[in-house]
Structure formats: structure tokens, C-alpha cells
Design an enzyme around this catalytic site. Structure first.
Site, short mmCIF file in Angstrom:
data_model
loop_
_atom_site.label_atom_id
_atom_site.label_comp_id
_atom_site.label_asym_id
_atom_site.label_seq_id
_atom_site.Cartn_x
_atom_site.Cartn_y
_atom_site.Cartn_z
N LYS A 254 39.65 55.76 32.93
CA LYS A 254 38.75 55.63 31.78
C LYS A 254 37.34 55.24 32.24
O LYS A 254 36.35 55.76 31.75
CB LYS A 254 39.27 54.56 30.79
N ARG B 172 42.70 47.80 21.98
CA ARG B 172 43.95 47.79 22.74
C ARG B 172 45.12 47.26 21.92
O ARG B 172 46.20 47.04 22.46
CB ARG B 172 43.72 46.86 23.92
N ARG C 253 43.21 52.14 44.66
CA ARG C 253 42.03 51.31 44.37
C ARG C 253 42.14 49.96 45.05
O ARG C 253 41.18 49.44 45.59
CB ARG C 253 41.87 51.12 42.85
N ARG D 285 40.53 43.40 42.63
CA ARG D 285 41.05 43.01 41.31
C ARG D 285 42.41 42.37 41.46
O ARG D 285 43.35 42.98 41.94
CB ARG D 285 41.12 44.25 40.40
N ARG E 163 51.28 45.54 33.01
CA ARG E 163 50.19 46.20 32.26
C ARG E 163 50.70 47.46 31.57
O ARG E 163 50.30 47.77 30.44
CB ARG E 163 49.03 46.54 33.20
P1 ADP Z 1 42.95 48.59 32.91
O1 ADP Z 1 42.69 49.58 31.80
O2 ADP Z 1 43.00 49.23 34.25
O3 ADP Z 1 44.14 47.72 32.66
P2 ADP Z 1 40.74 46.81 32.06
O4 ADP Z 1 39.59 46.46 32.93
O5 ADP Z 1 40.47 47.62 30.85
O6 ADP Z 1 41.74 47.58 33.05
O7 ADP Z 1 41.50 45.47 31.62
C1 ADP Z 1 41.88 44.47 32.51
C2 ADP Z 1 42.46 43.27 31.77
O8 ADP Z 1 41.45 42.71 30.91
C3 ADP Z 1 43.62 43.57 30.82
O9 ADP Z 1 44.87 43.59 31.49
C4 ADP Z 1 43.52 42.41 29.83
O10 ADP Z 1 44.02 41.22 30.37
C5 ADP Z 1 42.01 42.26 29.68
N1 ADP Z 1 41.45 43.09 28.59
C6 ADP Z 1 40.54 44.10 28.74
N2 ADP Z 1 40.25 44.66 27.56
C7 ADP Z 1 41.00 44.03 26.64
C8 ADP Z 1 41.18 44.17 25.23
N3 ADP Z 1 40.52 45.10 24.53
N4 ADP Z 1 42.04 43.32 24.61
C9 ADP Z 1 42.72 42.39 25.28
N5 ADP Z 1 42.63 42.21 26.60
C10 ADP Z 1 41.77 43.02 27.29
#
Ligand code: ADP
Length: 197
Positions: free
Chosen positions: A13, A88, A129, A137, A148
Site C-alpha cells: 500500500k 482498519r 523488507r 520495524r 497482523r
Molecule cells: P501494515 O499495513 O504493514 O501492517 P501499517 O504501517 O499500516 O503497516 O501499520 C502498522 C501498525 O500500526 C498496525 O499493526 C497497528 O498496530 C498500527 N496502526 C496503523 N494504522 C492503524 C489504524 N488505522 N488503526 C489501528 N491501528 C493502526
């Protein structure tokens, strides 16, 4: 245009968001990046969300909606934006649409671009990654990735139903191929949609 980039962890994404930013000039709003920023700065918010992020759990809707509402209110979002990693949960989707409708503008989100790939591809990309970045990360481990993916299936996939019921335009894109070919498919679809709208 108000675009939601939707899809499981590791599907790309963030990468596709940057293409859209470059091509259309819309800012990319990544809640993951914003939250990681808070963790790095060691703010109070960062301290609160770090354990959840490290475990692959969602941060509360209230916190994420607060961050997004503030960000959407800024000048650079007036002509459109791309949301990456948000909404999400159904609660976040409801909150987002409430914020957008209250904001005057032209109603809610315009479209959802759903990036899809099989679980093995996703796990492979996260492993890659992690190696590339020297494990930058803390959630890019096999164990947290499993969590996840489960959280995605349980809390995030229902967001698709929410937008299907709303009648929002949805474009599904299979993401097994090259970054360029995926970007091309998305841009062709968006150009057509822009032309019509
Ligand atoms: P990915 O899509 O690879 O899991 P992100 O950077 O989008 O990576 O998200 C990493 C973490 O940040 C998630 O596992 C969660 O803990 C938190 N997070 C990110 N966006 C949200 C969201 N919209 N709502 C709740 N938690 C979020």
C-alpha cells in the site's frame, strides 16, 4: 479525489501510495507512519501505542480517528488525498465518513482500491523488507506478521462489506506482479474515473 488504499499488511500500500502522490499530487496519509513517528519521538501517544504496534494489534479507533481528523483538516487535503492503512475497522470507516460529511466538501470517500495477494506472497515481502532494513520495524517478524494477518481478517476485512453496502466504487487489483504494472492498472482505472466524474 478521496481514495482509500486497502489491503493486508505487506501488500504494498505504501509503495502504491507514493506512485499516486507523484502522479496526482494527492498527499498520502498513512496512519502507520504517523503512529511510528509518535513512537520515535517518544511522545505520550507514542508510549501508549508502542506495545500494541509491537504485538500487531490495532490502536484504538478513538486515537486513530483523532489523528486523521486533524490531518484531513489541513490545507493540502482540500483537493484530494490517499488513505493508506486507514480505515482498519468498521468503527473507523463510520468515523471517517462522518468526518468527511461534516467537513462540507463533496461528501464521503470516492473509491476504494483493494490490493490483493496470497498469504505466502505477503509473508515473503515482509521477510524481505525486514532483511533489507536490518529489522527496522519491530513488527516485521514471522510471529507478529501472523497476528497482523489475523487482525486483518477479523477487524479490517469487514470494512469492505461496509463500503460495498454504501455503494462506493471498488477496484480490486491483484498484486503478484511488478510495482510498475500494478501502478499502471490503478492509474488507468483512476484516470477513467476522473474523466467520468
Ligand atoms: P501494515 O499495513 O504493514 O501492517 P501499517 O504501517 O499500516 O503497516 O501499520 C502498522 C501498525 O500500526 C498496525 O499493526 C497497528 O498496530 C498500527 N496502526 C496503523 N494504522 C492503524 C489504524 N488505522 N488503526 C489501528 N491501528 C493502526
Amino acid at each position: 479525489m478521496k481514495v482509500i488504499l486497502f489491503g493486508p499488511p505487506g501488500v504494498g500500500k505504501g509503495t502504491q501510495g507514493l506512485w499516486l502522490q507523484e502522479r496526482y499530487g494527492w498527499p498520502v496519509l498513512s496512519t502507520g507512519d504517523m503512529l511510528r513517528g509518535a513512537v520515535e519521538e517518544g511522545t505520550e501517544l507514542g508510549l501508549r501505542v508502542k506495545p500494541l504496534m509491537d504485538g500487531g494489534q490495532l490502536v484504538s479507533d478513538e486515537i486513530v480517528l483523532g489523528i486523521i481528523e486533524e490531518r484531513l483538516g489541513r490545507e493540502d487535503c482540500r483537493d484530494g488525498f490517499v488513505l493508506d492503512g486507514f480505515p482498519r475497522s468498521v468503527g473507523q470507516a463510520e468515523g471517517l465518513e462522518r468526518i468527511l460529511e461534516a467537513g462540507g466538501g463533496s461528501g464521503g470517500s470516492d473509491c476504494l482500491i483493494v490490493l490483493e495477494a496470497g498469504e505466502e506472497v505477503l509473508k515473503g515481502r515482509i521477510r524481505f523488507r525486514s532483511e533489507e532494513t536490518g529489522g527496522a520495524r519491530s513488527d516485521d517478524t514471522d510471529e507478529v506478521m501472523r497476528e497482523r494477518l489475523e487482525v486483518y481478517a477479523r477487524h479490517t476485512l469487514p470494512v469492505l462489506d461496509f463500503y460495498e453496502k454504501r455503494g462506493t466504487d471498488i477496484k480490486r487489483v491483484e498484486c503478484g506482479g511488478s510495482v510498475e504494472s500494478i501502478a499502471e492498472e490503478i492509474c488507468t482505472w483512476l484516470d477513467k474515473k476522473k474523466g467520468v466524474g
